[in-house]
Design an enzyme around this catalytic site. Structure first.
Site, short mmCIF file in Angstrom:
data_model
loop_
_atom_site.label_atom_id
_atom_site.label_comp_id
_atom_site.label_asym_id
_atom_site.label_seq_id
_atom_site.Cartn_x
_atom_site.Cartn_y
_atom_site.Cartn_z
N ASP A 262 61.96 -61.11 60.12
CA ASP A 262 61.24 -61.43 58.67
C ASP A 262 60.56 -62.96 58.77
O ASP A 262 59.63 -63.00 58.42
CB ASP A 262 62.27 -61.72 57.78
CG ASP A 262 62.77 -60.12 57.51
OD1 ASP A 262 62.02 -59.35 57.69
OD2 ASP A 262 63.86 -60.02 56.97
N GLY A 295 70.11 -70.91 63.24
CA GLY A 295 70.84 -71.00 62.28
C GLY A 295 71.45 -69.72 61.37
O GLY A 295 71.17 -68.71 61.80
O1 RIB Z 1 65.90 -58.45 57.81
C1 RIB Z 1 67.06 -58.99 57.35
C2 RIB Z 1 67.23 -58.45 55.98
O2 RIB Z 1 67.62 -57.32 56.09
C3 RIB Z 1 68.36 -59.04 55.11
O3 RIB Z 1 68.34 -60.24 54.43
C4 RIB Z 1 69.02 -57.86 54.12
O4 RIB Z 1 68.87 -58.35 52.96
C5 RIB Z 1 68.30 -56.77 54.78
O5 RIB Z 1 67.24 -56.39 53.80
#
Ligand code: RIB
Length: 312
Positions: A262, A295
């Protein structure tokens, strides 16, 4: 946050709108993952902000993007911790509603070996329907880039794609069945190798190979204008009509990779709207993703503007 009120007709302009999930992440650390039927002792148990949508919004904002979030949380104790870093990183939350359902919850285990498992209870994220998204049409239409994932209902995803007038970037994680035309508007589609295989199957273009170059070529052949295939510790592979380019990633000692994909996606879009091309944006995003893996937690591990990113 609003109380499920439609977004105003004249929103404050932002560069990036993320239409996606907001979760409270409940993370436990274990020496190893339990087998079915087994009870193990772990540590941690703290709630930190997560959700693929919120994670990508925070990562983009921390990399200098002006970002708005469209999503939903519950009127419960998890809503505040789930949105804390969205607020502190300056993400516009006028498109986020407080609804009756509980805030999305992700139950995460991270082993000493760095592997994780995640179970998501969608809760409020399931209310991000086509109607919900359409109520926020002015905000979505105003964005130069719309960033989508697979943690909201498919009808909400399709509505956001229809409303997008700028560049649409899709990280279809998890891979859900979505409208074909909406999906193929992704420029780029961003996926890891496993997701890429599932997306190709969904498009009726499945291949038996897991060779990165063949996966990217197959996605381009299926109709995507551009592709970013993320390869974890091996970086990424970017493809468009001009060809394929390998993106290296810094060597780091990973402690927790939750949310590092992400971080890559958010940083990538921030740089894309700042004017970078696909390859340059991906090179920067790989360094941001690598930083995040050093982290703990998702958003809690993301670099801010003053953090030194690892070198390739
Ligand atoms: O990609 C990681 C995320 O996947 C986490 O933060 C969790 O909430 C899920 O949505």
């Amino acid at each position: 946050m609003s109380d499920a009120q439609p977004h105003p007709d004249t929103p404050t302009p932002v560069d990036i709108v993320v239409v996606g999930s907001i979760n409270a992440d409940l993370t436990v650390r274990v020496a190893r993952h339990p087998s079915p039927g087994e009870t193990l002792l772990g540590s941690g148990g703290v709630i930190t902000p997560g959700g693929k949508g919120a994670n990508q919004a925070v990562a983009a904002a921390l990399q200098g993007g002006s970002v708005a979030m469209v999503g939903a949380v519950g009127a419960d104790a998890h809503a505040d911790p789930a949105t804390e870093l969205l607020r502190s990183s300056g993400v516009d939350l006028s498109g986020v509603a407080t609804v009756e359902e509980t805030t999305g919850l992700a139950v995460i285990t991270v082993s000493d070996g760095g592997e994780n498992t995640i179970v998501v209870v969608p809760g409020a994220n399931a209310t991000v329907t086509a109607e919900f998204v359409e109520e926020r049409a002015p905000l979505i239409r105003s964005a130069r880039a719309v960033l989508l994932q697979g943690e909201i209902p498919a009808e909400g995803f399709a509505a956001a794609a229809r409303l997008s007038t700028g560049r649409m970037v899709v990280n279809l994680a998890p891979v859900i069945e979505v409208d074909r035309q909406a999906l193929l508007a992704a420029d780029p589609i961003m996926a890891n190798e496993h997701e890429a295989g599932l997306i190709l199957e969904q498009l009726g273009a499945g291949i038996s190979s897991d060779v990165p170059e063949e996966l990217v070529s197959a996605l381009l052949d299926a109709g995507f204008p551009s592709v970013v295939l993320t390869l974890g510790a091996h970086g990424a592979l970017v493809g468009d009509a001009t060809g394929l380019t390998r993106i290296p990633t810094p060597r780091i000692s990973a402690v927790d990779t939750v949310g590092s994909g992400d971080a890559f996606a958010g940083a990538f879009v921030a740089r894309l709207v700042a004017g970078d091309d696909l390859v340059t944006a991906s090179r920067h995003a790989a360094r941001v993703g690598a930083f995040a893996a050093t982290g703990h937690g998702a958003q809690t591990s993301y670099p801010g503007p003053d953090d030194q990113l690892p070198e390739v």
